[in-house]
Write an enzyme that holds these catalytic residues in place. Structure first.
Site, PDB file in Angstrom:
ATOM      1  N   TYR A 113      -8.689  -3.774 -11.323  1.00 23.30           N
ATOM      2  CA  TYR A 113      -8.362  -2.506 -10.663  1.00 23.30           C
ATOM      3  C   TYR A 113      -7.083  -1.864 -11.229  1.00 23.30           C
ATOM      4  CZ  TYR A 113     -11.265  -3.150  -6.347  1.00 23.30           C
ATOM      5  OH  TYR A 113     -12.273  -3.278  -5.426  1.00 23.30           O
TER       6      TYR A 113
ATOM      7  N   GLU B 159     -25.627  15.288  -3.620  1.00 25.10           N
ATOM      8  CA  GLU B 159     -27.044  15.464  -3.257  1.00 25.10           C
ATOM      9  C   GLU B 159     -27.960  14.624  -4.143  1.00 25.10           C
ATOM     10  OE1 GLU B 159     -28.874  19.341  -3.981  1.00 25.10           O
ATOM     11  OE2 GLU B 159     -27.288  19.810  -5.419  1.00 25.10           O
TER      12      GLU B 159
ATOM     13  N   GLU C  71      -6.645   1.548 -13.542  1.00 29.38           N
ATOM     14  CA  GLU C  71      -6.039   2.695 -12.853  1.00 29.38           C
ATOM     15  C   GLU C  71      -4.786   3.174 -13.591  1.00 29.38           C
ATOM     16  OE1 GLU C  71      -5.535   1.571  -8.734  1.00 29.38           O
ATOM     17  OE2 GLU C  71      -7.620   2.048  -8.264  1.00 29.38           O
TER      18      GLU C  71
ATOM     19  N   CYS D 113       0.827  -1.215   0.000  1.00 21.56           N
ATOM     20  CA  CYS D 113       0.000   0.000   0.000  1.00 21.56           C
ATOM     21  C   CYS D 113       0.857   1.261   0.000  1.00 21.56           C
ATOM     22  CB  CYS D 113      -0.928  -0.020   1.213  1.00 21.56           C
ATOM     23  SG  CYS D 113      -1.879   1.485   1.386  1.00 21.56           S
TER      24      CYS D 113
ATOM     25  N   CYS E 232      -1.503   1.660  -3.145  1.00 21.38           N
ATOM     26  CA  CYS E 232      -2.483   2.737  -2.944  1.00 21.38           C
ATOM     27  C   CYS E 232      -1.881   4.145  -2.921  1.00 21.38           C
ATOM     28  CB  CYS E 232      -3.216   2.550  -1.623  1.00 21.38           C
ATOM     29  SG  CYS E 232      -3.436   0.853  -1.098  1.00 21.38           S
TER      30      CYS E 232
ATOM     31  N   HIS F 115     -26.357  21.434  -1.248  1.00 18.50           N
ATOM     32  CA  HIS F 115     -26.500  22.055  -2.546  1.00 18.50           C
ATOM     33  C   HIS F 115     -25.543  23.227  -2.724  1.00 18.50           C
ATOM     34  CE1 HIS F 115     -28.618  22.985  -6.233  1.00 18.50           C
ATOM     35  NE2 HIS F 115     -28.617  24.245  -5.890  1.00 18.50           N
TER      36      HIS F 115
ATOM     37  N   LYS G  53       0.220   5.300  -6.077  1.00 18.59           N
ATOM     38  CA  LYS G  53      -0.751   5.265  -7.188  1.00 18.59           C
ATOM     39  C   LYS G  53      -1.641   6.500  -7.146  1.00 18.59           C
ATOM     40  CE  LYS G  53      -4.595   4.057  -6.418  1.00 18.59           C
ATOM     41  NZ  LYS G  53      -5.087   2.710  -6.286  1.00 18.59           N
TER      42      LYS G  53
END
Ligand code: NDP
Length: 452
Positions: free
Chosen positions: A179, A442, A183, A44, A49, A437, A52
């Site tokens: 993945y 939303e 990516e 990681c 992660c 908003h 990356k």
């Protein structure tokens, strides 16, 4: 502390899961050791992660430069990318994190061994030529990229090497549809590399909701990634200018590199597990029970090496459950359901719960809500990105059983949705929630019309 063993817990592998288990055990007064042969923080932090995501940020700037014009900005010079600056700044940041991991382990009171540990028998470990005993051995050695063997496969590289390239190629071929493939295809494309994605299946990201993975494919194509679906690589040949990737449809792609993102396998080779009663599957992963116990009472395993869910936050949760089992009340259990996840492809995909296909198979009747719209940034920015959001509701209970998003900030937005699904939120709860908003998020609380 026990007197019969050198350590209460000996952790092999200082990645996300191993370090969490070691620190938690040490905080409970246990005598703990951690051995790491490569880099602190595991995949990681070092080749996964974290670097990356830094590369993803880097690859998004060209679209932002473009969008800025519609908001009145102009820059005199055409922006250019200096790969060496990005790569080296990334490495400096990772080294900073390695230092933090080093401090965390040392401050926890655990002993840190810089070396490769092997299991020499139940309760027995060897590291740097010296033997140690431990009441519990935890194998948290993670995984390693898998590249299938075929003519020229030695010319392919894995994601590990992508973080340290001497230079960016003009053209790259990425193989795989999971993945890592999507990516890196997005990263390379965004950094200005002509990018081809070759995948043997017809649909990328096949374990995800089909409508959403189709949106990802369309979005990637729109941004310039050239897709070669239902296509296999026959061989890779070295050429004067780089490599030639020969496809099974008779064509070939001339490129500077071929990245194989064809899965990751458990890191158990040469660990000495044959000296114990640990059961290892043909793919190298370790079989464990609900408490992460292997077939050997003195050995536990967690994280990527058990090949359940290859995600950092899952390994960390597994570590918490293990420490509770070994040194706490033993009541903690890990729930592998409704794990939110994101793929940092471009456009980004965030998801929690079931895809539409899975939900149809599992529930008698479902209601599907879909919202597809142009993000506000694009109104003046002029890009063609869209955002798609989707809710899947079990009609019998009104519970939201799937929540998906493709588009900017999907990961950030889906994290909160993960809490809602974990809490068992119904569509009525979503409807009763006041929106923020103006935001993209939303839309998740304003969808009223059923799409299906
Ligand atoms: P994945 O399992 O996600 O995807 C592997 C891909 O390679 C699949 O598309 C598969 O095809 C293809 N493939 C496998 N074998 C071959 C072969 N022999 N020839 C051609 N294609 C092949 O693995 P990744 O390597 O992308 O990532 C490993 C894991 O790491 C992920 O599953 C994920 O858990 C984790 N990860 C998570 C990230 C995140 O959270 N954002 C980012 C990166 C990785 P097919 O579909 O046909 O089997």
């Amino acid at each position: 502390m026990t007197t019969e063993f050198d350590y209460d817990l000996f952790v092999i592998g200082a990645g996300s899961g191993g370090v969490r288990a070691a620190r938690m055990a040490a905080s409970k007064g246990k005598k703990v050791a951690v051995a790491e042969e490569r880099y602190l923080g595991g995949t990681c932090v070092n080749v996964g992660c974290v670097p990356k995501k830094l590369f993803v940020y880097a690859s998004q700037f060209p679209e932002l430069f473009h969008a800025s014009k519609g908001f009145g900005w102009s820059a005199d010079e055409t922006p250019t990318m200096d790969w060496a600056v990005l790569r080296d700044n990334k490495t400096t940041e990772i080294e900073r994190l390695n230092g933090i991991y080093n401090n965390m382990i040392n401050n926890s009171g655990a002993d840190l061994f810089d070396g490769r540990a092997t299991v020499t028998g139940p309760h027995q470990i060897e590291v740097n030529g010296k033997g140690y005993s431990a009441k519990v051995i935890l194998v948290a050695t993670g995984g390693w990229p898998y590249i299938p063997e075929f003519p020229g496969s030695d010319l392919a590289i894995s994601s590990n090497e992508m973080f340290f390239l001497d230079e960016l190629p003009k053209t790259a071929v990425v193989v795989g549809g999971g993945y890592i493939a999507v990516e890196f295809a997005g990263i390379l494309n965004g950094l200005g590399v002509e990018t081809h994605l070759v995948y043997r299946g017809a649909n990328l990201l096949k374990s995800f909701d089909r409508e959403m993975s189709d949106k990802v494919r369309a979005g990637m194509e729109d941004k310039g990634v050239q897709m070669h679906l239902s296509t296999q690589v026959n061989e890779i040949v070295k050429t004067d200018s780089g490599i030639s990737v020969v496809l099974d449809n008779g064509s070939s792609l001339e490129a500077g590199l071929a990245l194989y993102a064809t899965g990751r396998q458990a890191n158990t080779a040469g660990l000495g597990l044959e000296h114990s009663n640990t059961v290892v599957r043909p793919n190298g992963s370790i079989v464990v029970d609900d408490n992460f116990a292997t077939g050997d009472p003195s050995i536990y395993a967690l994280g990527d090496v058990i090949d359940r869910v290859q995600l950092t936050p899952v390994a960390i949760q597994e570590a918490m459950v293990l420490v509770d089992h070994l040194y706490g009340e033993g009541l903690a259990r890990i729930d592998y359901g409704d794990i939110p996840t994101a793929v940092f492809c471009q456009p980004e995909l965030g998801t929690v719960g079931l895809g539409e296909e899975q939900a149809r198979a599992e529930y008698a009747e479902i209601a599907v809500y879909v919202s597809d719209f142009k993000p506000m940034l694009q109104t003046l920015g002029g890009g063609s990105d869209r955002i798609t959001m989707k809710l899947i509701v079990d009609s019998a209970t009104d519970r939201v059983v799937g929540c998906h998003m493709v588009g900017d900030h999907a990961a950030e937005i889906i994290q909160g949705m993960g809490i809602a699904l974990k809490a068992g939120a119904t569509k009525a709860h979503f409807d009763a929630t006041v929106g923020i908003h103006p935001s993209a998020a939303e839309e998740f609380v304003t969808m009223r019309e059923k799409a299906r």
